[in-house]
Design a protein around this motif. Structure first.
Motif, short mmCIF file in Angstrom:
data_model
loop_
_atom_site.label_atom_id
_atom_site.label_comp_id
_atom_site.label_asym_id
_atom_site.label_seq_id
_atom_site.Cartn_x
_atom_site.Cartn_y
_atom_site.Cartn_z
N UNK A 1 -5.88 16.72 5.52
CA UNK A 1 -4.42 16.86 5.47
C UNK A 1 -3.88 16.91 4.04
N UNK A 2 -4.58 17.58 3.15
CA UNK A 2 -4.08 17.76 1.79
C UNK A 2 -4.24 16.56 0.88
N UNK A 3 -4.96 15.53 1.31
CA UNK A 3 -5.17 14.39 0.43
C UNK A 3 -6.61 13.89 0.50
N UNK A 4 -7.05 13.35 -0.63
CA UNK A 4 -8.41 12.81 -0.74
C UNK A 4 -8.29 11.31 -0.94
N UNK A 5 -9.08 10.56 -0.21
CA UNK A 5 -9.08 9.11 -0.28
C UNK A 5 -10.44 8.66 -0.79
N UNK A 6 -10.46 7.94 -1.90
CA UNK A 6 -11.70 7.42 -2.49
C UNK A 6 -11.65 5.90 -2.37
N UNK A 7 -12.69 5.31 -1.81
CA UNK A 7 -12.72 3.86 -1.63
C UNK A 7 -12.92 3.17 -2.97
N UNK A 8 -12.01 2.25 -3.29
CA UNK A 8 -12.12 1.51 -4.54
C UNK A 8 -11.06 1.94 -5.54
N UNK A 9 -11.03 1.24 -6.68
CA UNK A 9 -10.03 1.51 -7.72
C UNK A 9 -10.67 2.36 -8.81
N UNK A 10 -10.47 3.68 -8.72
CA UNK A 10 -11.11 4.62 -9.64
C UNK A 10 -10.09 5.58 -10.25
N UNK A 11 -8.85 5.14 -10.44
CA UNK A 11 -7.80 6.06 -10.89
C UNK A 11 -8.17 6.76 -12.20
N UNK A 12 -8.52 5.99 -13.23
CA UNK A 12 -8.81 6.60 -14.53
C UNK A 12 -10.05 7.49 -14.45
N UNK A 13 -11.07 7.06 -13.75
CA UNK A 13 -12.31 7.84 -13.61
C UNK A 13 -12.03 9.16 -12.88
N UNK A 14 -11.22 9.12 -11.82
CA UNK A 14 -10.89 10.32 -11.04
C UNK A 14 -10.08 11.30 -11.88
N UNK A 15 -9.13 10.80 -12.67
CA UNK A 15 -8.33 11.66 -13.53
C UNK A 15 -9.24 12.37 -14.54
N UNK A 16 -10.16 11.62 -15.14
CA UNK A 16 -11.10 12.21 -16.11
C UNK A 16 -11.97 13.27 -15.44
N UNK A 17 -12.47 12.98 -14.25
CA UNK A 17 -13.32 13.94 -13.53
C UNK A 17 -12.56 15.21 -13.18
N UNK A 18 -11.32 15.05 -12.70
CA UNK A 18 -10.51 16.21 -12.33
C UNK A 18 -10.20 17.09 -13.54
N UNK A 19 -9.87 16.46 -14.66
CA UNK A 19 -9.59 17.24 -15.88
C UNK A 19 -10.85 17.94 -16.37
N UNK A 20 -12.01 17.30 -16.25
CA UNK A 20 -13.27 17.92 -16.64
C UNK A 20 -13.60 19.12 -15.75
N UNK A 21 -13.14 19.08 -14.49
CA UNK A 21 -13.37 20.17 -13.55
C UNK A 21 -12.37 21.32 -13.74
N UNK A 22 -11.33 21.12 -14.56
CA UNK A 22 -10.38 22.19 -14.82
C UNK A 22 -9.01 21.98 -14.20
N UNK A 23 -8.79 20.84 -13.54
CA UNK A 23 -7.47 20.53 -12.95
C UNK A 23 -6.63 19.91 -14.05
N UNK A 24 -5.96 20.77 -14.85
CA UNK A 24 -5.27 20.31 -16.05
C UNK A 24 -3.96 19.58 -15.76
N UNK A 25 -3.30 19.86 -14.64
CA UNK A 25 -2.00 19.24 -14.33
C UNK A 25 -2.17 17.99 -13.46
N UNK A 26 -3.09 17.13 -13.83
CA UNK A 26 -3.38 15.92 -13.06
C UNK A 26 -2.72 14.72 -13.73
N UNK A 27 -2.05 13.90 -12.93
CA UNK A 27 -1.43 12.66 -13.45
C UNK A 27 -1.85 11.49 -12.61
#
Length: 121
Positions: A95-121
């Motif tokens: 449904x348009x959202x991804x749920x990751x178990x645990x507190x990984x906000x900073x790690x997920x932002x870094x991974x998304x930017x590394x994958x090319x998702x530049x408009x990630x906050x």
């Protein structure tokens, strides 16, 4: 004879597809299935993904929630699979959202930017 004809008619049309449908009394009415068209996946640079930490309604367990993804279910699940494997945890993507178990906000932002998702906050 009319009972026999209605049985033949039911065999030609799958009744499960027409469950909970209001029927017309017009004898010339033809039922058509309207399939929902999947939206095309936006380019990675155009995706505006938002990463949040959430605890409410999850039995006290912390999850990282990524929403704002615009695209097909398969692309969403593929991105979810990548994030879950890089973080080494479980989760889900639907449904348009991804749920990751645990507190990984900073790690997920870094991974998304590394994958090319530049408009990630």
């Amino acid at each position: 004879m009319s009972i026999h004809l209605s049985k033949i008619h039911m065999k030609n049309n799958d009744w499960k597809e027409r469950l909970n449908v209001v029927y017309s009394t017009n004898p010339d009415f033809k039922y058509e299935n309207v399939e929902k068209e999947e939206t095309k996946t936006l380019d990675k640079k155009q995706q505006k993904l938002r990463v949040n930490i959430e605890k409410k309604g999850r039995s006290g367990k912390t999850v990282t929630l990524i929403n704002g993804f615009i695209g097909t279910e398969n692309d969403l699940k593929e991105l979810g699979r990548l994030l879950k494997s890089k973080c080494g945890v479980g989760g889900s993507a639907k449904d348009g959202e991804i749920l990751i178990q645990g507190e990984f906000k900073q790690r997920v932002i870094e991974l998304l930017k590394a994958e090319g998702y530049t408009q990630t906050k």
